[in-house]
Design a protein around this motif. Structure first.
Motif, mmCIF file in Angstrom:
data_model
loop_
_atom_site.group_PDB
_atom_site.id
_atom_site.type_symbol
_atom_site.label_atom_id
_atom_site.label_comp_id
_atom_site.label_asym_id
_atom_site.label_seq_id
_atom_site.Cartn_x
_atom_site.Cartn_y
_atom_site.Cartn_z
ATOM 1 N N GLU A 229 4.549 -16.772 5.604
ATOM 2 C CA GLU A 229 5.144 -16.674 5.826
ATOM 3 C C GLU A 229 6.228 -16.806 4.971
ATOM 4 O OE1 GLU A 229 3.466 -19.593 9.273
ATOM 5 O OE2 GLU A 229 3.927 -20.219 7.182
ATOM 6 N N LEU A 230 6.368 -16.992 3.705
ATOM 7 C CA LEU A 230 7.450 -16.563 2.576
ATOM 8 C C LEU A 230 7.555 -15.834 1.516
ATOM 9 C CD1 LEU A 230 5.988 -19.969 0.026
ATOM 10 C CD2 LEU A 230 8.218 -19.889 1.190
ATOM 11 N N LYS A 231 7.067 -14.218 2.203
ATOM 12 C CA LYS A 231 7.754 -13.248 2.040
ATOM 13 C C LYS A 231 9.440 -12.697 2.343
ATOM 14 C CE LYS A 231 7.068 -8.457 2.033
ATOM 15 N NZ LYS A 231 6.361 -7.167 2.332
ATOM 16 N N GLU A 232 9.740 -13.480 3.074
ATOM 17 C CA GLU A 232 10.558 -12.491 3.854
ATOM 18 C C GLU A 232 12.078 -13.250 3.287
ATOM 19 O OE1 GLU A 232 13.657 -12.256 8.386
ATOM 20 O OE2 GLU A 232 11.231 -12.612 8.033
ATOM 21 N N LEU A 233 11.228 -15.009 3.407
ATOM 22 C CA LEU A 233 11.958 -15.607 2.805
ATOM 23 C C LEU A 233 12.555 -15.149 0.818
ATOM 24 C CD1 LEU A 233 14.134 -18.550 2.954
ATOM 25 C CD2 LEU A 233 12.619 -20.065 2.421
ATOM 26 N N ILE A 234 11.971 -15.060 0.242
ATOM 27 C CA ILE A 234 11.714 -15.332 -0.555
ATOM 28 C C ILE A 234 12.457 -13.797 -0.654
ATOM 29 C CG2 ILE A 234 10.313 -14.101 -2.700
ATOM 30 C CD1 ILE A 234 8.265 -16.828 -2.136
ATOM 31 N N GLU A 235 12.063 -11.926 -0.481
ATOM 32 C CA GLU A 235 12.808 -11.502 -0.261
ATOM 33 C C GLU A 235 14.534 -11.712 -0.642
ATOM 34 O OE1 GLU A 235 10.679 -8.804 1.829
ATOM 35 O OE2 GLU A 235 9.106 -8.076 -0.079
ATOM 36 N N LYS A 236 15.300 -12.036 0.340
ATOM 37 C CA LYS A 236 16.447 -12.467 0.959
ATOM 38 C C LYS A 236 16.793 -13.101 -0.174
ATOM 39 C CE LYS A 236 15.961 -13.074 6.201
ATOM 40 N NZ LYS A 236 16.362 -13.923 6.850
ATOM 41 N N ASN A 237 16.042 -13.979 -1.083
ATOM 42 C CA ASN A 237 17.463 -14.748 -1.990
ATOM 43 C C ASN A 237 16.279 -14.341 -2.934
ATOM 44 O OD1 ASN A 237 18.397 -17.314 -0.598
ATOM 45 N ND2 ASN A 237 16.184 -16.774 0.193
ATOM 46 N N ASP A 238 15.776 -12.847 -3.330
ATOM 47 C CA ASP A 238 15.532 -12.642 -4.420
ATOM 48 C C ASP A 238 16.226 -12.380 -5.591
ATOM 49 O OD1 ASP A 238 13.528 -10.170 -5.478
ATOM 50 O OD2 ASP A 238 14.588 -8.834 -6.046
ATOM 51 N N VAL A 239 17.618 -11.891 -5.913
ATOM 52 C CA VAL A 239 18.431 -12.430 -6.624
ATOM 53 C C VAL A 239 18.346 -13.605 -7.416
ATOM 54 C CG1 VAL A 239 20.882 -12.418 -7.658
ATOM 55 C CG2 VAL A 239 20.467 -11.169 -5.652
ATOM 56 N N LYS A 240 18.161 -15.147 -7.089
ATOM 57 C CA LYS A 240 18.264 -15.500 -7.420
ATOM 58 C C LYS A 240 16.179 -16.323 -8.008
ATOM 59 C CE LYS A 240 22.006 -17.875 -4.453
ATOM 60 N NZ LYS A 240 22.153 -19.082 -4.064
ATOM 61 N N GLN A 241 14.975 -15.777 -7.466
ATOM 62 C CA GLN A 241 14.378 -15.681 -7.550
ATOM 63 C C GLN A 241 13.390 -14.813 -8.288
ATOM 64 O OE1 GLN A 241 13.294 -17.189 -3.795
ATOM 65 N NE2 GLN A 241 14.681 -18.242 -3.194
ATOM 66 N N LYS A 242 14.007 -14.353 -9.643
ATOM 67 C CA LYS A 242 13.959 -13.511 -10.156
ATOM 68 C C LYS A 242 11.457 -13.841 -11.104
ATOM 69 C CE LYS A 242 16.413 -10.240 -9.939
ATOM 70 N NZ LYS A 242 16.270 -9.162 -9.418
ATOM 71 N N HIS A 243 11.937 -15.011 -10.821
ATOM 72 C CA HIS A 243 10.959 -15.546 -11.475
ATOM 73 C C HIS A 243 9.389 -15.352 -10.766
ATOM 74 C CE1 HIS A 243 11.676 -18.966 -9.863
ATOM 75 N NE2 HIS A 243 10.912 -19.421 -9.583
ATOM 76 N N ILE A 244 9.481 -14.795 -9.170
ATOM 77 C CA ILE A 244 8.518 -14.600 -8.688
ATOM 78 C C ILE A 244 8.135 -13.912 -8.230
ATOM 79 C CG2 ILE A 244 7.633 -15.386 -5.801
ATOM 80 C CD1 ILE A 244 9.759 -17.636 -6.127
ATOM 81 N N THR A 245 7.058 -13.292 -8.287
ATOM 82 C CA THR A 245 6.280 -12.378 -8.063
ATOM 83 C C THR A 245 5.967 -11.542 -6.934
ATOM 84 O OG1 THR A 245 5.936 -11.730 -10.227
ATOM 85 C CG2 THR A 245 4.946 -10.390 -8.966
ATOM 86 N N MET A 246 5.472 -10.608 -6.023
ATOM 87 C CA MET A 246 5.281 -10.642 -5.072
ATOM 88 C C MET A 246 3.900 -10.011 -5.046
ATOM 89 S SD MET A 246 5.894 -11.722 -1.210
ATOM 90 C CE MET A 246 7.695 -11.610 -1.852
ATOM 91 N N THR A 247 2.834 -10.179 -4.782
ATOM 92 C CA THR A 247 1.514 -9.758 -5.170
ATOM 93 C C THR A 247 1.447 -8.203 -3.945
ATOM 94 O OG1 THR A 247 0.540 -10.585 -2.735
ATOM 95 C CG2 THR A 247 0.385 -11.253 -4.895
ATOM 96 N N GLU A 248 1.233 -6.992 -4.067
ATOM 97 C CA GLU A 248 1.422 -5.214 -3.360
ATOM 98 C C GLU A 248 0.135 -5.875 -2.387
ATOM 99 O OE1 GLU A 248 0.600 -2.472 -6.669
ATOM 100 O OE2 GLU A 248 2.585 -3.153 -7.964
ATOM 101 N N ARG A 249 -1.134 -5.881 -2.957
ATOM 102 C CA ARG A 249 -2.144 -6.367 -1.970
ATOM 103 C C ARG A 249 -1.907 -7.304 -0.851
ATOM 104 N NH1 ARG A 249 -7.766 -6.125 -5.282
ATOM 105 N NH2 ARG A 249 -6.752 -7.005 -6.827
ATOM 106 N N ILE A 250 -3.049 -7.438 0.375
ATOM 107 C CA ILE A 250 -2.786 -8.396 0.788
ATOM 108 C C ILE A 250 -4.250 -9.089 1.331
ATOM 109 C CG2 ILE A 250 -0.619 -7.734 2.536
ATOM 110 C CD1 ILE A 250 -2.597 -6.148 4.391
ATOM 111 N N GLY A 251 -4.255 -9.916 2.541
ATOM 112 C CA GLY A 251 -5.297 -11.063 2.735
ATOM 113 C C GLY A 251 -5.788 -11.272 1.270
#
Length: 266
Positions: A229-251
């Motif tokens: 559920e965090l994916k959308e929230l983090i992507e919206k604020n990506d500029v301020k959160q460069k220390h957060i990596t999103m996984t390429e895989r799911i599940g």
């Protein structure tokens, strides 16, 4: 260094979330004879090796009893610390840290009490038929279970949320549950307590849900499971959160990627 990770849908997964033919997943939780949760065997093995390099801390909203059911974590990986009850309790070698619990009680006693919150919450909705059950967890917070999120009056919920947050309570709507949590009860505060206690300098975190957001936004380096559920929230604020990596895989496959990232960081 600390590696603090959420459990459900980050490192462990229910049967309905894994492929039927996934032979690389092993049972890690059983309850009343039912097989509940699984982990990648490779993740378990790598976590065992990582213990020599980092302080691994499971961090979960699960209650003490619910956490203790996860034998794959508790008995196989054997972490020294576990943050449970959304940060309301810390276990040290399986025992409750009474110093932390007393601090939480003192802080929570300063704000509006649980009974008043429960009454105000139920009175806030004209129709409460969407609520299956409302449970007071570990004497710390409420979890409200429902069948269909679409039956919740979002405007009424938002009104309650605004009132609650002014009174130091957090409202978190998840996929199948709604949480009402007092502000002092949060994962990050518990983690900082351990960090200071152990004199560690850096924190790597991982998670997937809104309740994990304090972990991810505040850690030195964070990993977000892309199915969460965090994916959308983090992507919206990506500029301020460069220390957060999103996984390429799911599940459950995201758990392997999370551990691989941690291995490369330590």
């Amino acid at each position: 260094m600390i590696f603090a990770s959420d459990l459900d849908r980050t490192l462990i997964y229910s049967r309905r979330l894994i492929e039927e033919n996934d032979k690389n997943s092993v049972l890690v939780e059983r309850y009343l004879g039912e097989e509940l949760s699984f982990m990648k065997e490779s993740v378990i093995n790598k976590l065992k090796k990582l213990r020599n390099k980092v302080l691994f801390i499971p961090v979960t909203t699960r209650t003490i009893d619910q956490y203790n059911r996860i034998f794959g974590i508790k008995d196989e990986i054997k972490p020294k610390y576990a943050i449970v009850s959304n940060g309301g309790n810390i276990l040290i070698d399986g025992q409750i840290d009474t110093e932390w619990r007393n601090k939480i009680k003192t802080d929570v006693d300063k704000i509006i009490n649980y009974r008043f919150i429960e009454k105000r919450f139920l009175q806030n909705f004209k129709d409460t038929s969407w609520i299956n059950k409302m449970i007071f967890r570990d004497g710390l917070f409420f979890s409200i279970h429902f069948k269909d999120k679409n039956l919740i009056d979002i405007e009424e919920l938002e009104n309650f949320k605004q009132w609650a947050e002014k009174n130091h309570w957090k409202v978190s709507l998840q996929t199948r549950k709604l949480y009402l949590v007092p502000e002092p009860v949060n994962k990050w505060s518990a983690l900082i307590y351990i960090k200071n206690k152990e004199k560690k300098k850096k924190i790597i975190s991982a998670g997937d849900s809104f309740l994990d957001y304090p972990l991810l936004i505040n850690a030195d380096y964070s990993i977000c499971a892309a199915h969460g559920e965090l994916k959308e929230l983090i992507e919206k604020n990506d500029v301020k959160q460069k220390h957060i990596t999103m996984t390429e895989r799911i599940g459950i496959n995201a758990s392997e990627e999370i551990i691989s990232i941690v291995e490369n960081l330590v």
